[in-house]
Design an enzyme around this catalytic site. Sequence first.
Site, PDB file in Angstrom:
ATOM      1  N   LEU A  53      46.487  34.004  44.703  1.00  0.00           N
ATOM      2  CA  LEU A  53      45.189  33.475  44.288  1.00  0.00           C
ATOM      3  C   LEU A  53      44.390  34.630  43.726  1.00  0.00           C
ATOM      4  O   LEU A  53      44.471  35.763  44.228  1.00  0.00           O
ATOM      5  CB  LEU A  53      44.422  32.880  45.480  1.00  0.00           C
ATOM      6  CG  LEU A  53      44.914  31.563  46.089  1.00  0.00           C
ATOM      7  CD1 LEU A  53      44.019  31.181  47.269  1.00  0.00           C
ATOM      8  CD2 LEU A  53      44.937  30.438  45.066  1.00  0.00           C
ATOM      9  N   ASP A  54      43.603  34.376  42.688  1.00  0.00           N
ATOM     10  CA  ASP A  54      42.733  35.409  42.143  1.00  0.00           C
ATOM     11  C   ASP A  54      41.770  35.902  43.222  1.00  0.00           C
ATOM     12  O   ASP A  54      41.423  35.162  44.157  1.00  0.00           O
ATOM     13  CB  ASP A  54      41.920  34.873  40.958  1.00  0.00           C
ATOM     14  CG  ASP A  54      42.791  34.539  39.767  1.00  0.00           C
ATOM     15  OD1 ASP A  54      43.900  35.092  39.666  1.00  0.00           O
ATOM     16  OD2 ASP A  54      42.344  33.728  38.939  1.00  0.00           O
ATOM     17  N   ARG A  55      41.303  37.103  43.041  1.00  0.00           N
ATOM     18  CA  ARG A  55      40.396  37.709  44.016  1.00  0.00           C
ATOM     19  C   ARG A  55      39.178  36.823  44.294  1.00  0.00           C
ATOM     20  O   ARG A  55      38.776  36.626  45.440  1.00  0.00           O
ATOM     21  CB  ARG A  55      39.938  39.080  43.498  1.00  0.00           C
ATOM     22  CG  ARG A  55      39.030  39.853  44.447  1.00  0.00           C
ATOM     23  CD  ARG A  55      38.696  41.217  43.865  1.00  0.00           C
ATOM     24  NE  ARG A  55      37.961  42.033  44.810  1.00  0.00           N
ATOM     25  CZ  ARG A  55      37.632  43.305  44.597  1.00  0.00           C
ATOM     26  NH1 ARG A  55      37.999  43.896  43.464  1.00  0.00           N
ATOM     27  NH2 ARG A  55      36.973  43.990  45.500  1.00  0.00           N
ATOM     28  N   ARG A 154      41.447  28.630  34.819  1.00  0.00           N
ATOM     29  CA  ARG A 154      40.341  29.331  34.166  1.00  0.00           C
ATOM     30  C   ARG A 154      40.458  29.237  32.649  1.00  0.00           C
ATOM     31  O   ARG A 154      39.487  28.966  31.940  1.00  0.00           O
ATOM     32  CB  ARG A 154      40.320  30.787  34.636  1.00  0.00           C
ATOM     33  CG  ARG A 154      40.098  30.913  36.141  1.00  0.00           C
ATOM     34  CD  ARG A 154      40.414  32.306  36.667  1.00  0.00           C
ATOM     35  NE  ARG A 154      39.526  33.310  36.088  1.00  0.00           N
ATOM     36  CZ  ARG A 154      39.586  34.599  36.393  1.00  0.00           C
ATOM     37  NH1 ARG A 154      40.503  35.029  37.274  1.00  0.00           N
ATOM     38  NH2 ARG A 154      38.756  35.453  35.851  1.00  0.00           N
TER      39      ARG A 154
END
Length: 227
Positions: A53-55, A154
Amino acid sequence: MLEIIYQDEYLIAINKPHGLLVHRSKIANDATEFALQLLRDQIGQHVNPVHRLDRKTSGLLLFAFTKEVEIAMQKQFQESLVEKKYLAILRGYAPDQLDIDYPLKKENGTLQEAFTSFVTLQRAEIEVPFGKHPTSRYSLVEATPTTGRMHQLRKHFAHIFHPIIGDRKHGCNKQNGFFATQFEMTTMLLHASELSFSHPVTTQRIQLKATLHDEFNRMMDVLKFTS
């Protein structure tokens, strides 16, 4: 302490907070805490992340206790056998539902198929002027990606001109600045809410859900979305 959603002798899942890296990365030298190390220290066992998962993305993050289970789960992710759902807050009024079939480029420039479906759960309009508009409009959506490309959601939401609020790389800088100054909000409003998969050892169907974190809930209240 990390919130543990699920644990057996093979797998463990947490509800990752916004702003926490999965593991050490050269592109984020400022970070001092990582989900991998925090979870290992919390439970006293070595763990292997089976996906990323992205930060700034919160939500369900799955780990395996052995390399064999890690490989088996990664295979399910790669073959689109894991059902994933995300919640996101977008700029503007999004369509009621939409399938986004839009290939995305890898770092080497080659195109990969990428497919996302989403439904709009709620729309909100707040009496705060933005730019030339007398009010500000937003959508709460539930997205279901069937492929797992880097930054897929995104990029896909930016592609249809409804970027995720707080997405610095692919989003709207004006909206991000607006949320930072107006609401002191600097995270990204994207949350991995559900995972469903076949257990790699028992073959039992596992369905996991992760509740929203405080900052996402605060923005839900600010924008007058109902939980």
